[in-house]
Design an enzyme around this catalytic site. Structure first.
Site, mmCIF file in Angstrom:
data_model
loop_
_atom_site.group_PDB
_atom_site.id
_atom_site.type_symbol
_atom_site.label_atom_id
_atom_site.label_comp_id
_atom_site.label_asym_id
_atom_site.label_seq_id
_atom_site.Cartn_x
_atom_site.Cartn_y
_atom_site.Cartn_z
ATOM 1 N N HIS A 122 39.699 43.785 41.709
ATOM 2 C CA HIS A 122 38.458 43.281 40.785
ATOM 3 C C HIS A 122 37.891 44.816 40.082
ATOM 4 O O HIS A 122 37.568 44.847 39.035
ATOM 5 C CB HIS A 122 37.384 42.621 41.236
ATOM 6 C CG HIS A 122 37.926 41.184 41.482
ATOM 7 N ND1 HIS A 122 38.405 41.056 42.844
ATOM 8 C CD2 HIS A 122 37.828 39.991 41.096
ATOM 9 C CE1 HIS A 122 38.692 39.248 43.055
ATOM 10 N NE2 HIS A 122 38.256 39.104 41.766
ATOM 11 N N ASP A 160 45.987 36.445 36.886
ATOM 12 C CA ASP A 160 44.861 36.713 37.502
ATOM 13 C C ASP A 160 43.967 36.952 36.379
ATOM 14 O O ASP A 160 44.148 37.343 35.277
ATOM 15 C CB ASP A 160 44.668 37.504 38.849
ATOM 16 C CG ASP A 160 43.584 37.529 39.570
ATOM 17 O OD1 ASP A 160 42.589 36.581 39.322
ATOM 18 O OD2 ASP A 160 43.654 37.866 40.685
#
Length: 340
Positions: free
Chosen positions: A178, A248
């Site tokens: 992330h 993702d």
């Protein structure tokens, strides 16, 4: 028809721009986050409104359990999957039974409020990753396969499609994709023999996979979600996987290697993803949409398999889903509280 972009919204209701975007042919899905959740009744009203605007939209959420669950207010708080792995060491039969019930409970509550599926379960290994940890069932493939098989069975019993993540494995990479580039220096043989086994062995129970934003430089220079090697040669050709491939979140730091939001979603789709996620960044969503508006729509038959068995019911302020739901909820809540 279902488009190739999954995006999110800012609030608990749709605003004018949300409504306009939902009507774009290349918007195929919406993912809900904690900020979109006030109560079960509000979520069902929101998802019903989405389908009034766009009947074929797919609606998703991350409802894994533990620290990753968006539906909290008025919903069952689920244990982290790693708790089942701990119990499995001493009481394997009880662990498998509770795990199956947890999969059913999660899916039953998610479907009740009009959400098609949760991006679950995590099939990674709990090794050195900063972001996986107890989101994973266990520290070895054999335990993960047994427990995930039970959880997947529970989801399917409730009428929900399943998504394994993060192929071919994020647990052996320390960096959190992330916020940083995640790199795994192992060979293909090492990855295949270890991290990949849960995905391989459970393939028949998986309707979809989400590749990791991890670069495996000894295998391919691109992150798995942008890699034709991982998605086409390994998943589609070698493993003959015909489920949906979701990228993702393309707003994550590890996805930035592909360029701007338009370049990222183009790269994901070209590599073999059926749908790209762009979250928490409306400007990036608009750029991504512009970048794919002239592309052909994705494989509709695959994406249709993700549609949940959503019950036709009216949701009150509190969930009320029957005797079995109450009994299972009590068992899972007692287990969660005892495990803390």
């Amino acid at each position: 028809m279902i488009g190739a972009l999954m995006l999110d919204i800012a609030g608990t209701t749709l605003d004018t721009q949300d409504i306009e975007l939902l009507q774009h042919p290349q918007v195929g899905g919406v993912i809900l986050f904690g900020r979109n959740i006030e109560s079960p009744a509000q979520v069902r009203a929101l998802t019903d409104h989405m389908r009034q605007i766009r009947p074929d939209i797919l609606i998703a959420v991350d409802q894994e359990g533990g620290r990753v669950q968006r539906l909290k207010q008025g919903f069952t708080l689920l244990p982290a999957m790693g708790r089942f792995g701990e119990l499995y060491q001493t009481e394997p039969e009880r662990a498998l039974s509770l795990c199956e019930e947890c999969g059913w409970l999660m899916a039953t509550e998610v479907l009740a409020v009009g959400i098609d599926f949760s991006f679950a379960p995590v099939l990674d290994i709990n090794d050195i990753s900063d972001v996986i940890g107890d989101r994973a069932f266990a520290k070895n493939p054999q335990d993960i396969i047994a427990l995930a098989q039970a959880f997947l069975s529970g989801m399917q019993r409730a009428g929900m499609a399943t998504t394994g993540k993060h192929f071919p494995g994020h647990g052996s990479v320390k960096a959190d994709s992330h916020i940083a580039a995640a790199i795994d220096e192992r060979s293909f043989a090492e990855i295949e023999a270890h991290d990949m086994q849960s995905f391989v062995q459970l393939q028949s129970q998986l309707d979809a996979l989400m590749p990791a934003h991890v670069i495996y430089p000894k295998v391919d220079a691109h992150p798995a979600g942008f890699s034709e090697f991982w998605l086409q040669r390994i998943l589609r050709e070698k493993l003959q996987f015909d489920g949906v491939l979701f990228s993702d979140d393309l707003s994550m730091q590890a996805a930035c290697v592909a360029g701007g939001a338009d370049a990222r979603i183009q790269a994901a789709l070209k590599a073999g993803c059926d749908m790209g996620l762009v979250c928490n960044d409306r400007a990036a969503q608009l750029i991504a949409l512009k970048g794919i508006e002239d592309l052909a729509l994705p494989n509709q038959a695959r994406l249709e398999r993700m549609r949940g068995d959503i019950p036709k019911l009216s949701i009150a302020a509190e969930l009320e889903l029957g005797t079995t739901w109450h009994e299972v909820r009590e068992r899972i809540t007692a287990f969660k509280n005892a495990a803390i």
